[in-house]
Scaffold this motif. Structure first.
Motif, PDB file in Angstrom:
ATOM      1  N   PRO A  62     -28.190  19.343  79.066  1.00 44.17           N
ATOM      2  CA  PRO A  62     -27.763  18.654  80.290  1.00 44.17           C
ATOM      3  C   PRO A  62     -26.288  18.880  80.613  1.00 44.17           C
ATOM      4  O   PRO A  62     -25.869  18.676  81.757  1.00 44.17           O
ATOM      5  CB  PRO A  62     -28.035  17.177  79.976  1.00 44.17           C
ATOM      6  CG  PRO A  62     -29.069  17.185  78.907  1.00 44.17           C
ATOM      7  CD  PRO A  62     -28.817  18.431  78.104  1.00 44.17           C
ATOM      8  N   GLU A  63     -25.538  19.327  79.622  1.00 45.99           N
ATOM      9  CA  GLU A  63     -24.109  19.570  79.829  1.00 45.99           C
ATOM     10  C   GLU A  63     -23.861  20.809  80.688  1.00 45.99           C
ATOM     11  O   GLU A  63     -22.727  21.008  81.175  1.00 45.99           O
ATOM     12  CB  GLU A  63     -23.415  19.743  78.470  1.00 45.99           C
ATOM     13  CG  GLU A  63     -23.326  18.468  77.639  1.00 45.99           C
ATOM     14  CD  GLU A  63     -24.625  18.100  76.923  1.00 45.99           C
ATOM     15  OE1 GLU A  63     -25.611  18.874  76.996  1.00 45.99           O
ATOM     16  OE2 GLU A  63     -24.662  17.037  76.275  1.00 45.99           O
TER      17      GLU A  63
ATOM     18  N   LYS B 281     -23.861  21.817  83.747  1.00 41.42           N
ATOM     19  CA  LYS B 281     -23.942  21.216  85.076  1.00 41.42           C
ATOM     20  C   LYS B 281     -22.655  21.504  85.829  1.00 41.42           C
ATOM     21  O   LYS B 281     -21.741  22.143  85.280  1.00 41.42           O
ATOM     22  CB  LYS B 281     -24.164  19.715  84.938  1.00 41.42           C
ATOM     23  CG  LYS B 281     -23.011  18.995  84.272  1.00 41.42           C
ATOM     24  CD  LYS B 281     -23.304  17.502  84.116  1.00 41.42           C
ATOM     25  CE  LYS B 281     -22.140  16.830  83.379  1.00 41.42           C
ATOM     26  NZ  LYS B 281     -22.397  15.417  83.127  1.00 41.42           N
TER      27      LYS B 281
ATOM     28  N   MET C 156     -28.895  20.416  86.707  1.00 39.75           N
ATOM     29  CA  MET C 156     -28.377  21.215  85.589  1.00 39.75           C
ATOM     30  C   MET C 156     -29.186  22.505  85.509  1.00 39.75           C
ATOM     31  O   MET C 156     -30.240  22.628  86.125  1.00 39.75           O
ATOM     32  CB  MET C 156     -28.512  20.435  84.283  1.00 39.75           C
ATOM     33  CG  MET C 156     -29.924  19.905  84.047  1.00 39.75           C
ATOM     34  SD  MET C 156     -30.286  19.415  82.347  1.00 39.75           S
ATOM     35  CE  MET C 156     -30.587  21.004  81.557  1.00 39.75           C
TER      36      MET C 156
ATOM     37  N   ARG D 261     -33.235  16.753  86.802  1.00 37.62           N
ATOM     38  CA  ARG D 261     -32.682  15.905  85.750  1.00 37.62           C
ATOM     39  C   ARG D 261     -33.478  16.136  84.460  1.00 37.62           C
ATOM     40  O   ARG D 261     -34.586  16.669  84.489  1.00 37.62           O
ATOM     41  CB  ARG D 261     -32.619  14.417  86.111  1.00 37.62           C
ATOM     42  CG  ARG D 261     -33.946  13.684  86.131  1.00 37.62           C
ATOM     43  CD  ARG D 261     -33.723  12.157  86.217  1.00 37.62           C
ATOM     44  NE  ARG D 261     -33.192  11.674  84.961  1.00 37.62           N
ATOM     45  CZ  ARG D 261     -31.967  11.119  84.812  1.00 37.62           C
ATOM     46  NH1 ARG D 261     -31.176  10.935  85.840  1.00 37.62           N
ATOM     47  NH2 ARG D 261     -31.547  10.736  83.623  1.00 37.62           N
TER      48      ARG D 261
ATOM     49  N   THR E 170     -18.772  22.416  84.568  1.00 39.59           N
ATOM     50  CA  THR E 170     -18.732  22.958  83.208  1.00 39.59           C
ATOM     51  C   THR E 170     -18.503  24.470  83.237  1.00 39.59           C
ATOM     52  O   THR E 170     -19.048  25.168  84.078  1.00 39.59           O
ATOM     53  CB  THR E 170     -20.058  22.666  82.476  1.00 39.59           C
ATOM     54  OG1 THR E 170     -20.190  21.253  82.322  1.00 39.59           O
ATOM     55  CG2 THR E 170     -20.101  23.329  81.099  1.00 39.59           C
TER      56      THR E 170
ATOM     57  N   GLU F  35     -29.574  14.542  88.724  1.00 42.66           N
ATOM     58  CA  GLU F  35     -28.479  15.080  87.885  1.00 42.66           C
ATOM     59  C   GLU F  35     -28.758  16.546  87.605  1.00 42.66           C
ATOM     60  O   GLU F  35     -29.176  16.912  86.494  1.00 42.66           O
ATOM     61  CB  GLU F  35     -28.357  14.285  86.580  1.00 42.66           C
ATOM     62  CG  GLU F  35     -28.051  12.810  86.778  1.00 42.66           C
ATOM     63  CD  GLU F  35     -27.664  12.109  85.456  1.00 42.66           C
ATOM     64  OE1 GLU F  35     -27.028  12.750  84.597  1.00 42.66           O
ATOM     65  OE2 GLU F  35     -28.018  10.923  85.304  1.00 42.66           O
TER      66      GLU F  35
END
Lengths: 333, 333, 333, 333
Positions: A179-180, A182, A150, A206, A185, A148
């Motif tokens: 983490p947002e 990414k 970021m 991640r 965004t 994930e």
């Protein structure tokens, strides 16, 4: 659309927000294809590499940038839309650096206890399955975790002539470790100096919320970023927008202050989006906001306060810029 | 399965954890069908009702209970499985109580500024659409929000003979104001006194994370709860389990301490679940945990640290009790 | 003047503020001659006695009391004038209790590090020279320090039916661990329950500000205390008065909140003493207050905010009660 | 002894630690006679001058300097002995700047309340009586307070290429706002950049501990300072020495961290001074330290931890440099 590629040489890496000459000038509307080094400068490539021997905390989170955005002046709003993030190496690293992290005393929360063991974990990227592999260092437990990607850091030059370490999250963005941040965004940052002088780095393959031990699965990253400029309208603190959420990030100490900052910024944003009185925005967000901790380990702690768009009437921030950037980003994928 | 119904008379309401005689004795395995009064003792039924006139902060969060669980001794673990939560009234209330809440100075964060306006919002429940309606008090904005019932307080008697206000979240549970305390969740609490002496209350028809203004959509609630007892194994801090997550709740000040408590409790739990060394659990949770703020407004701040089960190998906490309670709860719905 | 002597039997010691039956009723104006056990219940009498083996943190700070003061009602002000404090034993003890204290992680500031070594220091009282002797445990350094007796705890029953551990400093006084609570000082506490129900204990033969390791030179104490009652006028937080200073004590977390509380209480007091507007009192205290940390180690941190009387025009708090108590105390010495 | 006088022109004032070219190079052993502008740039000269109109918080605390000290390298210790401080104007000013200060919400402790009234107080210096005069703004109370000149800021360039606002107290010194930084005190600062690049400013004609409203009696100052260099031995955090005390200053957030930093630095110093094991130093300081809050209002909070020399055996820090500087300073008075 103008597309600019940039991969810094090691001597071009910078370790601060502010204080560095721009590596190039770009026009609003430019798409950047960037490469960034990992937080450790690739010093940890095996579990035998110890952070206490190989990592200097004055030179971590190397930044790709800063970029001078033409026309950006103090009081303007820089919009950075993250189109795509892809690991640039086949492994990531994490470590419990002595006296650094969330469950250990530090130079600030200064105690007399011995440090935790200096330990390194190496995560192998399986790009077919889109995972990174955790392997226990004190046992034989293994698990593959979803990739994930970021960015830990994205920021502009600070106000007032300050120069801050790339370990710092603040009003200017920086090491928010959220983490947002990414693909998908848009990050809105208030401009403090002519040209904004933004940079990015600290790619994470991640990360959990809080980034408990102080280091995520740190890895070199390919980032595609669309840059836009809004004249005026600078938010007091970083705002984020995804297809599903409006968000604000507060970074300070103690952690309740980070939350307060993010919550007040959302009250202001809801005033702009819906014409709400601050008391009504306060009440409405009380019943609807989400409030994950982004990092509990950096020079400042960061909290993200979020509102899910699906709960509210339709509203377009910054004249619908995010949706527009999403459309434009489709051309790049 | 033994099913016991209980609705306290007004004079049976209690406002503390500890210090009250049990209202009844129940056996482990009992299902309770409870009614609880709202946090304001139903004092706010119209926007004309002001909290400064009608609410005494020494008598809020009235508790239904305490219940004496037969066989429960200090060091044991009380498991409370929440089967179902249903609003017991057609309206809920929220208010910005002067000098109470997250974006105002308080008796602790003591400043010299004037209070925010004492304002009440009334939310009407639409049970067909499963919503509660927000109406602006300083404008004409309206929006229907999903009904998401939860319990603000669930707790046992504290250790050391302490008696704590039902406004307090702590090691014994209490006013954690965590949205995760909802139908489908099992709450594990360490027992401190013979009989555990647990109570519940402070029903919320919905709440955002942080509970910014200090009061959720407060409403009377019907709760169905399955009670079980595990001999020994008391967690140091409250743990929660849902079908999808293992969780721990830390409550203290400043907020980083709440997070630290929750994170360390999860390190311990991961040690139990997977036999992980604490350094490996620390690392693994760093990359996987979620960390929403539950409340930023109470006597202590609460943070929930969560691990999504889907990321990890299968593991059964407390011999699979949660799954068993889920099966048993199906009989009650 | 009525003089009452009281020395509790071991089974009469209590470990809470609130929740205990009064040991006796006294009239305002009474002089009490009290004996109090040390914080460790005399469990540490040699450096071989380890706190982890001999001390249960649920049963420390044994209280002498509570005393029921006739006529005291909620909203009144209890005045306790400390006439004299004398060591009741020839030695005091201090210890670094594992995971307790200011320079170690705790159950709140929860980290994964190992505890500091559990170590006990014994201080011998030289009553001729009025000193206590420090002897290094990890070397041969020795130094005699001046005896400066004080009471770590003095408090009344809390409001709202709460019962708090005698480790807690709060609005009701309690474990403030303030060196200012010594002979010559009057302590003003707001009354929360009929009879006030005050108790004292936790005698310290001396203590530095902050009480860094969490335990002072703990010793059994003879205390002579004059008890008075002021109808009405309850301060929000404990106030202290000596011949030279007006003081207020704030106790909360984080520590800035303790300071804020104490500072705001002094603003209120200066309003009463001099008829100052709160903005003028704020300004005047900004330039004159002293603000030592009392404890940085308890369940709440305590900060004392002080104003030296010599800087200001003459003013009499509570109709000159302190001066009157000083006069009366002379009869007792 | 070389004596150098320097009074900056307005365009020579700097507002940061780090980031500015040195105004001159000096040799260790030099005596500096400096003039510094007040924190407000002399913008508040009457009670009609409002800080919200005349003060830009990005340009306060103008610094005199920075000075390049020949031979100073990272890891060395800069010693600045304050020989004399004398007001350079006949008035000082203080103000409650909106959303700045200790008893108001700020941009960090972000609330929704209205600001306190923007108010200015002017203090007239009576140099004959050595006082500054307080005059109430909301009443007719007046009092003359002793002149007690001190420097709010003294600092070197930060490490890691950072540049920090002169509002910031940190590891490098800066805006500590400690009343202990007065005539007779030696300040020891670790050198981070070649030449140390120290500056001073923010003269206070007097200040209470905590500097509650955020501004002391701010005034232009004449400062005589003796500069010395110790090769190596850089303390982690600022240390101070007077004839009577050894001291360390911690600056961070929350305030307990400031205290922890100062206390740990004193443990280290007592290890150096007396060869004490850290556990013995921890214990000894527990019973002897003083711990006043210096500021509760700046970007970081500062706490001074002190040990009175009279309590301990004789010991000479840095080979007796302070005593030597005291002797040399006598020549300058």
């Amino acid at each position: 659309m103008e597309i600019v590629e940039y991969r810094p040489r090691p001597d071009q890496l910078v370790y601060t927000f502010g204080g560095a000459e721009p590596v190039m000038r770009i026009k609003p509307g430019t798409a950047l294809k960037l490469w960034s080094e990992d937080a450790f400068n690739n010093a940890l490539t095996s579990v035998e590499d110890l952070s206490s021997e190989k990592v200097d905390l004055n030179f971590v989170n190397p930044q790709t940038g800063p970029f001078y955005v033409e026309g950006a002046e103090p009081g303007d709003t820089l919009a950075l839309h993250i189109v795509e993030l892809t690991p640039a190496r086949s492994y990531g690293a994490s470590a419990t650096i002595p006296f650094f992290g969330g469950l250990t005393s530090t130079d600030r929360t200064a105690f007399l206890q011995d440090p935790l063991p200096d330990t390194t974990w190496i995560y192998h990227v399986d790009s077919t399955r889109s995972t990174v592999g955790f392997q226990a260092r004190f046992g034989d437990f293994e698990v593959a975790l979803p990739l994930e990607p970021m960015l830990g850091t994205v920021g502009v030059a600070p106000p007032g002539g300050e120069v801050r370490s790339s370990l710092v999250p603040e009003r200017f963005g920086g090491n928010m470790d959220a983490p947002e941040v990414k693909a998908g965004t848009t990050v809105y940052l208030g401009v403090n100096q002519s040209g904004a002088l933004f940079s990015i780095g600290d790619g994470h393959y991640r990360q959990g919320e809080g980034e408990a031990c102080g280091t995520a699965v740190e890895g070199a990253m390919h980032s595609t970023i669309l840059v836009e400029l809004i004249k005026g309208g600078a938010p007091a603190w970083p705002r984020l927008e995804s297809d599903g959420e409006w968000m604000a990030v507060g970074s300070s100490r103690p952690m309740e202050d980070s939350w307060r900052i993010g919550q007040v910024e959302m009250v202001r944003w809801f005033g702009e989006l819906f014409g709400l009185h601050q008391m009504d925005a306060y009440q409405l967000l009380t019943q609807t906001a989400q409030a994950p901790i982004a990092n509990a380990v950096d020079a400042n702690y960061s909290v993200v306060v979020k509102a899910r768009k699906s709960l509210f009437p339709k509203a377009a921030a910054y004249d619908g810029l995010h949706a527009d950037l999403r459309r434009r980003s489709a051309e790049l994928l």
